[in-house]
Design an enzyme around this catalytic site. Structure first.
Site, PDB file in Angstrom:
ATOM      1  N   GLY A 210       0.806  -1.208   0.000  1.00 30.21           N
ATOM      2  CA  GLY A 210       0.000   0.000   0.000  1.00 30.21           C
ATOM      3  C   GLY A 210       0.837   1.255   0.000  1.00 30.21           C
ATOM      4  N   GLU A 231       5.582 -10.245   7.236  1.00 31.77           N
ATOM      5  CA  GLU A 231       4.563 -11.158   6.705  1.00 31.77           C
ATOM      6  C   GLU A 231       4.582 -11.133   5.186  1.00 31.77           C
ATOM      7  OE1 GLU A 231      -0.183 -10.683   6.699  1.00 31.77           O
ATOM      8  OE2 GLU A 231       0.719 -10.931   8.681  1.00 31.77           O
TER       9      GLU A 231
END
Length: 425
Positions: A210, A231
């Site tokens: 993002g 992650e």
């Protein structure tokens, strides 16, 4: 007999009442899921479970509800409608815990749909850009069907699988799912500047996809010796790795390697990770394990939220009572970073929605889920500044949070809070 068959032939192994696990994110094997959806008239009560997936999900069509039920461990846009339509469910679970659900047989897997690179000369394929819980699904499934794609990057780590572990192989040659980097708004740029101000040299980073993570990464070009234990990651880290800003030399876990459990981005990212031993893809039970994460000194966890109340409660999975995404790995990394020596746990979000509603609120909406509790939160960041909540009383937190809310909402937030709480804080 050759294991290479058509997708239509391979998915015949699925029978009514089976549970099928689908590999996630950019590795979503859409050729297989499409072929399975074409068998809808022959099947009843097949559960299809997965984390966030990319591309079309024809099995999620409410008209096929008698044939397929979607069980989301993290809800993507392509299946979000199933919860309201009644042909879908959500299972809240930490990403670190999901592989254990399969290994403990809490969720029995009948068939695993995976997406792999071409076998090498020794017969080994790679799960490529998404390992997450797929290794555990493969180990515990009765049957494994692989979509084999020359465009799938070959990555190192846990996601190496031999063709002998695969029942059927379906050859495809098509681009894997990708995301181009979005433009960074002025508000996101300011948030990125605030995030970067908290990051010291020799820190290890966790951040997602993002504009806000990318904005923060653009501010780190003059930092030194950063690590990556995350992650997932996207294109924003590539320049920093190539310029030796991220070299992972001071990590406490898998030193000298960037660690992730899945990734998604542009073709540039996929070309970068292909056959690159600097990037190690490991299962989420390891990457997201709080006890592992905390071993990295100066661990920085950067996550987002849908809304945060002024005591620090973080809602990241629902809009009121309506489920929107999932728990994912936020708490895994928030807790791991906060326990790390010199670590920092950060929640970053714009102060208002696109419709002008405040995302800093006096109270979470009715039915909203608390993903990160107020006792876990350390820093909340908006384009208006940094709220340092660590060790603060509720009254002190309120003052910190109001100052980072949008100026048009600050007075109303404070007033609404005290109308209910009065002197309780």
């Amino acid at each position: 007999m050759s294991k290479y068959v058509s997708a239509q032939e391979a998915v015949k192994i699925v029978k009514s009442s089976d549970r099928v696990y689908v590999q996630a994110a950019a590795a979503t094997p859409t050729v297989l899921t499409k072929a399975l959806a074409e068998r809808a008239s022959e099947l009843r009560d097949v559960e299809i479970c997965h984390l966030h997936t990319e591309g079309e999900a024809p099995y999620a069509n409410p008209e096929l509800a008698e044939s397929f039920h979607v069980n989301s461990f993290f809800i993507g846009k392509n299946v979000r409608h199933t919860l309201q339509a009644g042909n879908g469910s959500y299972t809240p679970v930490f990403l670190s815990e999901l592989p254990h659900l399969f290994r403990k047989k809490v969720l029995k897997i009948d068939v695993a749909f995976i997406h792999v690179s071409m076998p090498d000369k020794h017969g080994y394929c790679s799960l490529g850009v998404s390992v997450e819980a797929t290794v555990a699904a493969i180990e515990n499934a009765q049957y494994v069907i692989a979509q084999v794609n020359p465009r799938m990057p070959r990555t190192f780590g846990d996601g190496i699988i031999h063709v002998s572990e695969i029942n059927y192989l379906v050859e495809v040659d098509e681009p894997i799912h990708s995301h181009e980097m979005a433009l960074i708004s002025p508000e996101e740029d300011r948030i990125g500047t605030y995030i970067a101000s908290l990051i010291e040299d020799e820190s290890t980073l966790q951040m997602g996809i993002g504009s806000i993570p990318n904005a923060a990464l653009t501010k780190l070009v003059n930092h030194k010796n950063l690590g990556l234990h995350t992650e997932m990651f996207s294109d924003g880290v590539v320049d920093l790795i190539e310029n030796d800003v991220i070299n992972c030399n001071y990590k406490g876990v898998v030193r000298g390697r960037a660690l992730a459990t899945f990734l998604i981005g542009s073709q540039r990212l996929y070309d970068f990770v292909n056959d690159n031993p600097f990037v190690e893809m490991r299962e989420s039970s390891f990457v997201n394990d709080t006890a592992v994460i905390r071993r990295n000194p100066k661990m920085i966890a950067i996550n987002s939220a849908i809304e945060v109340d002024i005591t620090g409660q973080v809602c990241a999975d629902s809009i009121g009572a309506r489920m929107y995404s999932g728990v994912g790995g936020q708490m895994d990394f928030i807790r791991g970073a906060s326990l790390s020596a010199g670590g920092k746990a950060i929640i970053a979000l714009p102060s208002i929605t696109k419709r002008g509603e405040s995302r800093i609120v006096p109270f979470l909406r009715q039915g909203a889920g608390v993903v990160t509790t107020r006792s876990h939160v350390q820093y909340i960041i908006t384009e208006n500044g940094i709220a340092d909540l660590y060790g603060k009383t509720l009254k002190q937190r309120m003052k910190e949070m109001v100052k980072i809310a949008h100026p048009l909402h600050q007075e109303n937030i404070e007033r609404q809070f005290f109308e209910v709480k009065n002197t309780a804080v």
